[in-house]
Design a protein around this motif. Structure first.
Motif, short mmCIF file in Angstrom:
data_model
loop_
_atom_site.label_atom_id
_atom_site.label_comp_id
_atom_site.label_asym_id
_atom_site.label_seq_id
_atom_site.Cartn_x
_atom_site.Cartn_y
_atom_site.Cartn_z
N ASN A 91 0.81 -1.22 0.00
CA ASN A 91 0.00 0.00 0.00
C ASN A 91 0.84 1.27 0.00
O ASN A 91 0.41 2.29 -0.51
CB ASN A 91 -0.94 0.01 1.20
N VAL A 92 2.02 1.21 0.55
CA VAL A 92 2.88 2.40 0.53
C VAL A 92 3.71 2.43 -0.76
O VAL A 92 3.94 3.49 -1.33
CB VAL A 92 3.81 2.44 1.78
N LEU A 93 4.16 1.25 -1.20
CA LEU A 93 5.03 1.22 -2.39
C LEU A 93 4.30 1.60 -3.68
O LEU A 93 4.84 2.35 -4.49
CB LEU A 93 5.63 -0.18 -2.59
N THR A 94 3.09 1.07 -3.87
CA THR A 94 2.47 1.26 -5.19
C THR A 94 2.27 2.74 -5.56
O THR A 94 2.60 3.11 -6.69
CB THR A 94 1.18 0.42 -5.37
N PRO A 95 1.81 3.62 -4.66
CA PRO A 95 1.75 5.03 -5.06
C PRO A 95 3.13 5.64 -5.31
O PRO A 95 3.28 6.49 -6.20
CB PRO A 95 1.07 5.73 -3.88
N LEU A 96 4.14 5.18 -4.59
CA LEU A 96 5.51 5.69 -4.83
C LEU A 96 5.98 5.23 -6.22
O LEU A 96 6.61 5.98 -6.96
CB LEU A 96 6.48 5.19 -3.76
N HIS A 97 5.66 3.99 -6.56
CA HIS A 97 6.03 3.48 -7.90
C HIS A 97 5.40 4.32 -9.00
O HIS A 97 6.05 4.61 -10.00
CB HIS A 97 5.61 2.01 -8.05
N GLU A 98 4.13 4.67 -8.80
CA GLU A 98 3.46 5.49 -9.82
C GLU A 98 4.27 6.73 -10.15
O GLU A 98 4.36 7.16 -11.29
CB GLU A 98 2.06 5.92 -9.35
N LYS A 99 4.90 7.29 -9.13
CA LYS A 99 5.67 8.52 -9.35
C LYS A 99 7.11 8.27 -9.78
O LYS A 99 7.68 9.03 -10.56
CB LYS A 99 5.72 9.35 -8.04
N TYR A 100 7.72 7.22 -9.24
CA TYR A 100 9.18 7.12 -9.40
C TYR A 100 9.68 5.88 -10.14
O TYR A 100 10.87 5.80 -10.45
CB TYR A 100 9.85 7.18 -8.02
N ALA A 101 8.81 4.89 -10.39
CA ALA A 101 9.30 3.68 -11.09
C ALA A 101 9.33 3.94 -12.60
O ALA A 101 8.55 4.75 -13.11
CB ALA A 101 8.41 2.49 -10.79
N CYS A 102 10.22 3.24 -13.31
CA CYS A 102 10.34 3.45 -14.75
C CYS A 102 9.11 2.89 -15.46
O CYS A 102 8.40 2.02 -14.95
CB CYS A 102 11.62 2.82 -15.29
N HIS A 103 8.90 3.39 -16.66
CA HIS A 103 7.74 3.05 -17.46
C HIS A 103 7.58 1.53 -17.67
O HIS A 103 6.49 0.98 -17.50
CB HIS A 103 7.86 3.79 -18.79
N ASP A 104 8.69 0.87 -18.05
CA ASP A 104 8.59 -0.57 -18.35
C ASP A 104 8.17 -1.39 -17.14
O ASP A 104 7.43 -2.37 -17.26
CB ASP A 104 9.94 -1.10 -18.87
N TYR A 105 8.65 -0.98 -15.98
CA TYR A 105 8.24 -1.67 -14.75
C TYR A 105 6.73 -1.52 -14.56
O TYR A 105 6.02 -2.50 -14.33
CB TYR A 105 8.98 -1.08 -13.54
N LEU A 106 6.25 -0.27 -14.66
CA LEU A 106 4.83 0.00 -14.39
C LEU A 106 3.93 -0.75 -15.37
O LEU A 106 2.89 -1.29 -15.00
CB LEU A 106 4.56 1.50 -14.45
N GLU A 107 4.40 -0.82 -16.60
CA GLU A 107 3.62 -1.50 -17.62
C GLU A 107 3.46 -2.99 -17.28
O GLU A 107 2.35 -3.52 -17.29
CB GLU A 107 4.33 -1.35 -18.96
N SER A 108 4.56 -3.65 -16.95
CA SER A 108 4.37 -5.09 -16.68
C SER A 108 3.75 -5.33 -15.31
O SER A 108 3.06 -6.32 -15.11
CB SER A 108 5.62 -5.93 -16.94
N PHE A 109 3.95 -4.39 -14.39
CA PHE A 109 3.27 -4.55 -13.09
C PHE A 109 1.75 -4.57 -13.27
O PHE A 109 1.06 -5.39 -12.66
CB PHE A 109 3.68 -3.43 -12.12
N GLN A 110 1.25 -3.69 -14.14
CA GLN A 110 -0.20 -3.68 -14.44
C GLN A 110 -0.66 -5.05 -14.92
O GLN A 110 -1.67 -5.58 -14.47
CB GLN A 110 -0.51 -2.65 -15.54
#
Ligand code: NLE
Ligand code: FE2
Length: 327
Positions: A91-110
């Motif tokens: 719950n704390v990491l996912t909003p931080l990822h939205e702001k700071y994780a790279c695009h490719d990570y976010l795409e496959s995380f979805q």
């Protein structure tokens, strides 16, 4: 080496460490894990918690009996306390990822949310992650029961296999732990193995590590640390985003990378490989690349500089390492 079918010229004959050639050989490496999580260091938060130690043992046993060439990774039935620890971090990491994780990570995380059970109230199973990853890049996560030496850990990567823990960190320290755990493996590593360039980059480090000398293993492990574990990517808008798993799995490490005015250097493996780093505290320096293709090309050059008298490649049909003698 000669007995394994390679003719090394008498003059250039030198000692070469044994290395795995087949998936079955990885089983022998798993049996060499250090401590199997049994002997926690005295400053580990789980040191005095007998239930926690017992649970670590239980989960380690599963990895011990697992054979990567034959079995599917067994599912773990996580307890309510374990799931609660996962939720707190998720719950704390996912909003931080939205702001700071790279695009490719976010795409496959979805995608992994849809296909692998990534949710706040569920710890995903390695097998479900594998079912998603294998068709994409051939990467898979297989369970190990304790720490591996840097050599053995890197050797797994040559097979597009990521040696992964299945236990979770102690509930008293959710936001930073020096040890890998299932949060680190899944929230940190798993999503990017779906990216073909990143997968190749990781495997290159592994292939170069097979039979490498100790000093070369140290250099390769340092490159691995500054990229797969703590790397940044400069995206097309010029902003640096996180791709390293050690950052993505730790709230404290993300905040350190983003807010503490830490240094960021361009990732050149020839330079990065010599730089020392702390393993039990936040990083003072991070290294960035423009994209995974670039990182892969640079790693390719670096890997070619690791000379052993032979080169290695991976036969992905038979899951075997091929060895060619240098000419
Ligand atoms: N510090 C990371 C975390 O808390 O998730 C783990 C790093 C393992 C190399
Ligand atoms: Fe890691």
């Amino acid at each position: 080496l000669q007995s394994q079918g390679i003719n090394v010229k008498e003059s250039s004959k030198k000692h070469v460490e044994w290395f795995p050639r087949t998936l079955k050989d990885l089983e022998a490496l798993e049996q060499k894990t250090l401590s199997a999580g049994a002997e926690l260091e005295s400053d580990h938060p789980g040191f005095k918690d007998e239930d926690y130690k017992k649970r670590r043992h239980e989960i380690a046993e599963i990895a011990y009996t697992f054979n990567p060439a034959e079995h599917e990774v067994p599912n773990i039935k996580y307890t309510d306390i374990e799931i609660e620890t996962w939720s707190k971090i998720y719950n704390v990491l996912t909003p931080l990822h939205e702001k700071y994780a790279c695009h490719d990570y976010l795409e496959s995380f979805q995608e992994m949310k849809t296909h692998c059970g990534f949710r706040s109230d569920n710890i995903p199973q390695l097998q479900d992650v594998n079912k998603y990853l294998k068709p994409k890049t051939g990467f898979q996560l297989i369970p190990i029961s304790g720490l591996l030496t840097p050599r053995d850990f890197l050797n797994y990567l040559a097979f597009r296999v990521f040696a992964s823990t299945q236990y979770i960190r102690h509930h008293s320290v959710p936001f930073y732990t020096p040890e890998p755990d299932v949060v680190h493996e899944l929230m940190g590593h798993a999503p990017l193995f779906a990216n073909p360039d990143f997968a190749d980059f990781s495997q290159q480090i592994g292939l170069a590590s097979l039979g490498a000398s100790e000093p070369d293993i140290k250099r390769l492990a340092t490159c691995y640390w500054f990229s797969v574990e703590f790397g940044l990517i400069r995206e097309s808008d010029g902003k640096k985003k996180v791709y390293g798993a050690g950052v993505l799995s730790s709230v404290d490490e993300i905040l350190n990378a983003v807010y503490n005015n830490t240094e960021a250097r361009f990732f050149d493996p020839f330079k990065a490989c010599e730089v020392p780093y702390p393993i039990t505290s936040l990083q003072p320096v991070y290294w960035w690349s423009n994209n995974f293709e670039e990182a892969k090309e640079m790693m390719n050059k670096f890997a070619a500089s690791v000379t052993r008298g032979f080169v290695t490649s991976y036969d992905k049909v038979n899951h075997e390492i091929k060895v060619y003698q240098d000419i």
